[in-house]
Design a protein around this motif. Structure first.
Motif, mmCIF file in Angstrom:
data_model
loop_
_atom_site.group_PDB
_atom_site.id
_atom_site.type_symbol
_atom_site.label_atom_id
_atom_site.label_comp_id
_atom_site.label_asym_id
_atom_site.label_seq_id
_atom_site.Cartn_x
_atom_site.Cartn_y
_atom_site.Cartn_z
ATOM 1 N N PHE A 95 73.661 23.945 -1.952
ATOM 2 C CA PHE A 95 74.163 25.596 -1.895
ATOM 3 C C PHE A 95 74.848 25.947 -3.025
ATOM 4 N N ILE A 96 74.190 26.945 -3.795
ATOM 5 C CA ILE A 96 74.946 27.433 -5.006
ATOM 6 C C ILE A 96 74.993 29.199 -4.880
ATOM 7 N N ASN A 97 76.081 29.598 -5.097
ATOM 8 C CA ASN A 97 76.397 30.988 -5.183
ATOM 9 C C ASN A 97 76.650 31.563 -6.672
ATOM 10 N N PHE A 98 75.777 32.754 -6.878
ATOM 11 C CA PHE A 98 75.672 33.448 -7.973
ATOM 12 C C PHE A 98 76.811 34.231 -8.105
ATOM 13 N N SER A 99 77.226 34.739 -9.347
ATOM 14 C CA SER A 99 78.297 35.733 -9.461
ATOM 15 C C SER A 99 77.665 36.328 -10.796
ATOM 16 N N ALA A 100 78.451 37.290 -11.135
ATOM 17 C CA ALA A 100 77.918 38.411 -12.273
ATOM 18 C C ALA A 100 78.073 37.359 -13.707
ATOM 19 N N GLN A 101 78.733 36.461 -13.623
ATOM 20 C CA GLN A 101 79.150 35.719 -14.772
ATOM 21 C C GLN A 101 78.205 34.375 -14.640
ATOM 22 N N THR A 102 77.272 34.080 -13.890
ATOM 23 C CA THR A 102 76.566 32.984 -13.777
ATOM 24 C C THR A 102 75.542 32.986 -14.907
ATOM 25 N N THR A 103 75.714 32.019 -15.567
ATOM 26 C CA THR A 103 74.433 31.860 -16.686
ATOM 27 C C THR A 103 73.498 30.896 -16.551
ATOM 28 N N ALA A 104 72.427 30.646 -17.382
ATOM 29 C CA ALA A 104 71.380 29.860 -16.971
ATOM 30 C C ALA A 104 71.968 28.455 -17.398
ATOM 31 N N ASN A 105 72.785 28.324 -18.235
ATOM 32 C CA ASN A 105 73.197 27.006 -18.404
ATOM 33 C C ASN A 105 74.228 26.390 -17.584
ATOM 34 N N GLN A 106 74.906 27.366 -16.768
ATOM 35 C CA GLN A 106 75.739 27.058 -15.576
ATOM 36 C C GLN A 106 74.851 26.477 -14.365
ATOM 37 N N LEU A 107 73.878 27.385 -14.255
ATOM 38 C CA LEU A 107 73.051 27.197 -13.094
ATOM 39 C C LEU A 107 72.243 25.764 -13.225
ATOM 40 N N GLN A 108 71.628 25.388 -14.411
ATOM 41 C CA GLN A 108 71.237 24.149 -14.733
ATOM 42 C C GLN A 108 72.192 23.078 -14.554
ATOM 43 N N SER A 109 73.576 23.140 -14.940
ATOM 44 C CA SER A 109 74.543 22.283 -14.788
ATOM 45 C C SER A 109 74.918 21.901 -13.178
ATOM 46 N N MET A 110 74.984 23.061 -12.358
ATOM 47 C CA MET A 110 74.984 22.936 -11.021
ATOM 48 C C MET A 110 74.142 22.355 -10.173
ATOM 49 N N ILE A 111 72.564 22.499 -10.638
ATOM 50 C CA ILE A 111 71.500 21.703 -10.041
ATOM 51 C C ILE A 111 71.636 20.351 -10.326
ATOM 52 N N MET A 112 71.682 20.027 -11.722
ATOM 53 C CA MET A 112 71.667 18.821 -12.195
ATOM 54 C C MET A 112 72.797 17.703 -11.793
ATOM 55 N N GLY A 113 74.042 18.615 -11.649
ATOM 56 C CA GLY A 113 75.033 17.799 -11.036
ATOM 57 C C GLY A 113 74.947 17.212 -9.668
ATOM 58 N N LYS A 114 74.042 17.836 -8.822
ATOM 59 C CA LYS A 114 73.954 17.360 -7.640
ATOM 60 C C LYS A 114 72.621 16.511 -7.277
ATOM 61 N N LEU A 115 72.023 16.256 -8.377
ATOM 62 C CA LEU A 115 70.768 15.297 -8.165
ATOM 63 C C LEU A 115 70.967 13.877 -8.975
ATOM 64 N N ASP A 116 70.330 12.861 -8.447
ATOM 65 C CA ASP A 116 70.467 11.706 -9.161
ATOM 66 C C ASP A 116 69.562 11.527 -10.463
#
Length: 151
Positions: A95-116
């Protein structure tokens, strides 16, 4: 009769011939405990039946999808309930929640942090599993020039 194509679904069993059926035929009565919290009860409606049916089709086929609709209609509630309580054990929900401050780099970090990490530059869910990533509030507006967030 003023029925439209959106009032029906094509029901194809694993064997045999399919048939068109009305979404209302899929509605089931709910049974809940007397001490259940109101916020935890999801009353089946035509929309919940449609969303969960489509979500099943997309998740099982591995097809990305986007659910859109007016604010406050419960899309996030239906999807979270499906992913948390009614998802096959072969899937791992994120689960990922966007906000007005979410950047592409933050999104990539969030996804990669949850994967092996499998090897250099290759990431994925745990072996033998598939991941389902739910991104909520994709349409969050950016902050305007004075720092206020539009509605």
């Amino acid at each position: 009769d003023s029925a439209s194509i959106y009032d029906a679904m094509f029901d194809k069993p694993s064997s045999g011939r399919g048939r068109w059926s009305n979404w209302t035929e899929s509605l089931k009565a709910i049974a809940f405990e007397k001490d259940a919290k109101l916020s935890e009860i999801i009353v089946p409606t035509l929309d919940t039946v449609r969303y969960t049916y489509l979500m099943d089709l997309y998740v099982n086929s591995g097809t990305p999808c986007l659910f859109v609709g007016p604010t406050g209609t419960g899309k996030s509630v239906y999807i979270k309930d499906k992913l948390m309580n009614n998802l096959d054990e072969n899937y791992v929900p994120f689960f990922i929640n966007f906000s007005a401050q979410t950047t592409a780099n933050q999104l990539q970090s969030m996804i990669m942090g949850k994967l092996d990490k499998r090897r250099k530059g290759v990431f994925g869910p745990p072996m033998g599993k598939k991941s389902v990533i739910f991104v909520d509030d994709v349409n969050m507006p950016a902050l305007e020039q004075y720092g206020a967030q539009p509605p």
